[in-house]
Design a protein around this motif. Structure first.
Motif, PDB file in Angstrom:
ATOM      1  N   ILE A  46       0.900  -1.338   0.072  1.00 16.27           N
ATOM      2  CA  ILE A  46       0.014   0.174   0.017  1.00 16.27           C
ATOM      3  C   ILE A  46       0.801   1.381   0.171  1.00 16.27           C
ATOM      4  N   THR A  47       2.064   1.141   0.891  1.00 16.74           N
ATOM      5  CA  THR A  47       2.869   2.272   0.856  1.00 16.74           C
ATOM      6  C   THR A  47       4.205   1.743   0.258  1.00 16.74           C
ATOM      7  N   PRO A  48       4.389   1.909  -1.031  1.00 12.75           N
ATOM      8  CA  PRO A  48       5.755   1.550  -1.736  1.00 12.75           C
ATOM      9  C   PRO A  48       7.042   2.081  -0.806  1.00 12.75           C
ATOM     10  N   ALA A  49       8.054   1.259  -1.022  1.00 10.58           N
ATOM     11  CA  ALA A  49       9.069   1.580   0.014  1.00 10.58           C
ATOM     12  C   ALA A  49       9.946   3.015  -0.793  1.00 10.58           C
ATOM     13  N   ASN A  50      10.210   3.650   0.190  1.00 14.14           N
ATOM     14  CA  ASN A  50      10.913   5.126  -0.182  1.00 14.14           C
ATOM     15  C   ASN A  50      12.339   4.985  -0.204  1.00 14.14           C
ATOM     16  N   TYR A  51      12.989   5.322  -1.375  1.00 14.10           N
ATOM     17  CA  TYR A  51      14.657   5.236  -1.602  1.00 14.10           C
ATOM     18  C   TYR A  51      15.224   5.970  -0.360  1.00 14.10           C
ATOM     19  N   ILE A  52      14.555   7.141   0.306  1.00 11.54           N
ATOM     20  CA  ILE A  52      15.253   7.906   0.709  1.00 11.54           C
ATOM     21  C   ILE A  52      15.375   7.224   2.377  1.00 11.54           C
ATOM     22  N   THR A  53      14.118   6.677   2.667  1.00 11.23           N
ATOM     23  CA  THR A  53      13.889   6.230   3.974  1.00 11.23           C
ATOM     24  C   THR A  53      14.605   4.971   3.985  1.00 11.23           C
ATOM     25  N   ALA A  54      14.638   4.001   2.676  1.00 13.03           N
ATOM     26  CA  ALA A  54      15.479   2.924   2.791  1.00 13.03           C
ATOM     27  C   ALA A  54      16.927   3.126   2.812  1.00 13.03           C
ATOM     28  N   ALA A  55      17.459   4.236   2.215  1.00  8.10           N
ATOM     29  CA  ALA A  55      18.710   4.401   2.400  1.00  8.10           C
ATOM     30  C   ALA A  55      19.138   4.894   3.778  1.00  8.10           C
ATOM     31  N   ARG A  56      18.273   5.587   4.300  1.00 13.69           N
ATOM     32  CA  ARG A  56      18.402   6.156   5.840  1.00 13.69           C
ATOM     33  C   ARG A  56      18.728   4.546   6.758  1.00 13.69           C
ATOM     34  N   LYS A  57      17.687   3.617   6.180  1.00 15.74           N
ATOM     35  CA  LYS A  57      18.012   2.299   7.422  1.00 15.74           C
ATOM     36  C   LYS A  57      19.196   1.672   6.751  1.00 15.74           C
ATOM     37  N   CYS A  58      19.799   1.784   5.529  1.00 15.64           N
ATOM     38  CA  CYS A  58      20.927   1.201   5.133  1.00 15.64           C
ATOM     39  C   CYS A  58      22.123   1.858   5.906  1.00 15.64           C
ATOM     40  N   ILE A  59      22.086   3.227   5.863  1.00 13.15           N
ATOM     41  CA  ILE A  59      23.269   3.768   6.672  1.00 13.15           C
ATOM     42  C   ILE A  59      23.500   3.184   8.122  1.00 13.15           C
ATOM     43  N   ALA A 108      25.010  -1.945   9.615  1.00 13.01           N
ATOM     44  CA  ALA A 108      26.652  -2.152   9.219  1.00 13.01           C
ATOM     45  C   ALA A 108      26.704  -3.257   8.111  1.00 13.01           C
ATOM     46  N   PRO A 109      26.125  -4.291   8.520  1.00 15.17           N
ATOM     47  CA  PRO A 109      26.215  -5.466   7.735  1.00 15.17           C
ATOM     48  C   PRO A 109      26.107  -5.328   6.113  1.00 15.17           C
ATOM     49  N   PHE A 110      25.051  -4.504   5.850  1.00 18.99           N
ATOM     50  CA  PHE A 110      24.476  -4.125   4.554  1.00 18.99           C
ATOM     51  C   PHE A 110      25.524  -3.192   3.958  1.00 18.99           C
ATOM     52  N   LEU A 111      26.076  -2.054   4.701  1.00 23.60           N
ATOM     53  CA  LEU A 111      27.078  -1.327   4.317  1.00 23.60           C
ATOM     54  C   LEU A 111      28.483  -2.069   3.805  1.00 23.60           C
ATOM     55  N   PHE A 112      28.699  -3.069   4.740  1.00 28.37           N
ATOM     56  CA  PHE A 112      29.887  -3.608   4.388  1.00 28.37           C
ATOM     57  C   PHE A 112      29.622  -4.532   3.081  1.00 28.37           C
ATOM     58  N   ALA A 113      28.514  -5.215   2.898  1.00 28.16           N
ATOM     59  CA  ALA A 113      28.128  -5.992   1.961  1.00 28.16           C
ATOM     60  C   ALA A 113      28.372  -4.962   0.357  1.00 28.16           C
ATOM     61  N   ILE A 114      27.757  -3.812   0.500  1.00 31.38           N
ATOM     62  CA  ILE A 114      27.988  -2.898  -0.649  1.00 31.38           C
ATOM     63  C   ILE A 114      29.196  -2.633  -0.996  1.00 31.38           C
ATOM     64  N   ALA A 115      30.247  -2.343   0.161  1.00 34.54           N
ATOM     65  CA  ALA A 115      31.721  -1.784  -0.019  1.00 34.54           C
ATOM     66  C   ALA A 115      32.482  -3.288  -0.995  1.00 34.54           C
TER      67      ALA A 115
END
Length: 415
Positions: free
Chosen positions: A234-247, A250-257
């Motif tokens: 109903i409320t699609p994921a917001n990239y800004i919100t998702a990016a804030r969660k990603c920041i 830590a495991p997700f940040l290491f995966a990206i790096a």
């Protein structure tokens, strides 16, 4: 509590006029219970097969650029440097993942069919335009293959992987690795076909058109097979919100790096392995199949990775794959004989296949809310894709026109 499609559970109403037998039948239909996953069935496996074909035609074609790199360097773009030619393939590769930032968001908003149909049509159009390009006309090839084909593959890449999560939870890693194996099978089929067509009687134009015809038919079958099961949230994921969660994750940040650094060196063997073999005096016929050897091993890895991951876990397996891939890239410094090509091709292909197969499951593992899966895939693929954008042009520049092979191998292996 909300389900993955954004709906809330409904309580059974007493005194319903629905006959008991019909109620049982209704409850037994997985498609009517979105919070439960079928874990199989005709629609599930047809969708998985369609996604497999998309990967075969999309990323599978992109990772076959080593054939074009060799052909352009020696025959079709002889006025350009290896670095300039590799920009075509690297931009194509980057756009496959970078456009995922857009296609992932649109997928979360329910535009799955629009994306796969538009992407398929654009891919077919771009390949036919590539067949019309003329020798030493760099800009024509750059526009058709670097930009057009890259955007087309990017439109379908994330949606075709993410849609599998509509049908599987417990067996999701297994299903996703099967889908990922499509790109490695494509990287086996396309080089064989392209090497025989481009260097045979058909020549460049007709050879690329024949390849475009095959891709178009397979993408048509894929579009007919794939179906969504869950409604968009109903409320699609917001990239800004998702990016804030990603920041804050830590495991997700290491995966990206890790993905960023690894992809900087990852495509060097895929783009230069065939040319490397030819320049070291191996027979042209055998060199044509050097990429095939690498990608057959890559395909085996993707198929078996799902079974291995059940014992090792996804993060552990991808760590082993990245370390091994780096060591084997350094080993390309010693490439000089038929035996070394076979050994390096088989071993690097296998660990590279494990890495690629585990990316999507790793993102899914690190995503606590599946309604953000498309957004997280888009963010991860976009950032790590910069490694593929700059890696091979840097390697091509380090290679120079004198073909000093140890320098780009060292750079890529250390990355």
């Amino acid at each position: 509590m909300l389900y993955t499609d954004g709906t809330a559970p409904q309580e059974d109403k007493e005194g319903s006029d629905t006959p008991e037998g019909c109620q049982v039948a209704k409850d037994s239909d997985p498609s009517l219970r979105p919070h439960e996953f079928p874990e199989g069935g005709l629609a599930a496996w047809a969708t998985t097969f369609g996604a497999f074909l998309v990967q075969l035609c999309g990323f599978g074609y992109t990772t076959s650029f080593g054939v074009y790199q060799d052909f352009y360097t020696q025959h079709y773009l002889t006025n350009e440097t290896s670095s300039a030619i590799s920009w075509i393939g690297s931009l194509n590769t980057f756009l496959v993942t970078a456009v995922g930032l857009i296609s992932g968001s649109l997928y979360d908003r329910g535009y799955f069919y629009h994306l796969v149909i538009a992407g398929s049509l654009l891919q077919s159009f771009s390949l036919f335009m590539l067949s019309l390009s003329k020798p030493d006309q760099y800009y024509q090839i750059f526009l058709a293959q670097g930009i057009g084909l890259g955007i087309a593959s990017g439109l379908v890449y994330v949606p075709s992987i993410a849609v599998v999560s509509h049908y599987f939870r417990r067996r999701r890693t297994l299903a996703m690795t099967f889908v990922a194996s499509g790109s490695s099978l494509g990287a086996v089929i396309h080089p064989i076909m392209l090497n025989n067509l481009l260097n045979g009687r058909l020549g460049f134009g007709n050879g690329v058109r024949a390849s475009a015809g095959l891709v178009s038919v397979l993408l048509l079958i894929a579009c007919l097979c794939m179906r969504t099961r869950l409604d968009p949230p109903i409320t699609p994921a917001n990239y800004i919100t998702a990016a804030r969660k990603c920041i804050r994750d830590a495991p997700f940040l290491f995966a990206i790096a890790g993905g960023l650094f690894f992809q900087t060196g990852f495509y060097y063997p895929l783009f230069f392995f065939q040319l490397d073999s030819i320049k070291h005096g191996l027979s042209i016929t055998f060199s044509f199949y050097s990429l095939v050897i690498l990608n057959v091993s890559n395909c085996v890895a993707r198929v078996t990775s799902g079974f291995i991951a059940t014992f090792t876990g996804v993060p552990n397996l991808i760590i082993v794959a990245t370390i091994s891939g780096g060591v084997l890239t350094l080993g390309m410094i010693g490439l000089s004989s038929l035996a070394s090509v076979v050994v390096l091709g088989v071993m690097y292909g296998y660990f590279a296949g494990l890495y690629i197969a585990m990316i999507a499951p790793l993102v899914a593992t690190l995503t606590p809310d599946l309604s953000e899966l498309g957004a997280r895939m888009g963010i991860c693929f976009f950032i790590s894709g910069f490694g593929s954008l700059i890696g091979t042009p840097i390697s091509g520049a380090l290679l120079t026109s004198n073909y000093i092979w140890w320098i780009p191998a060292l750079f890529s292996g250390v990355s």
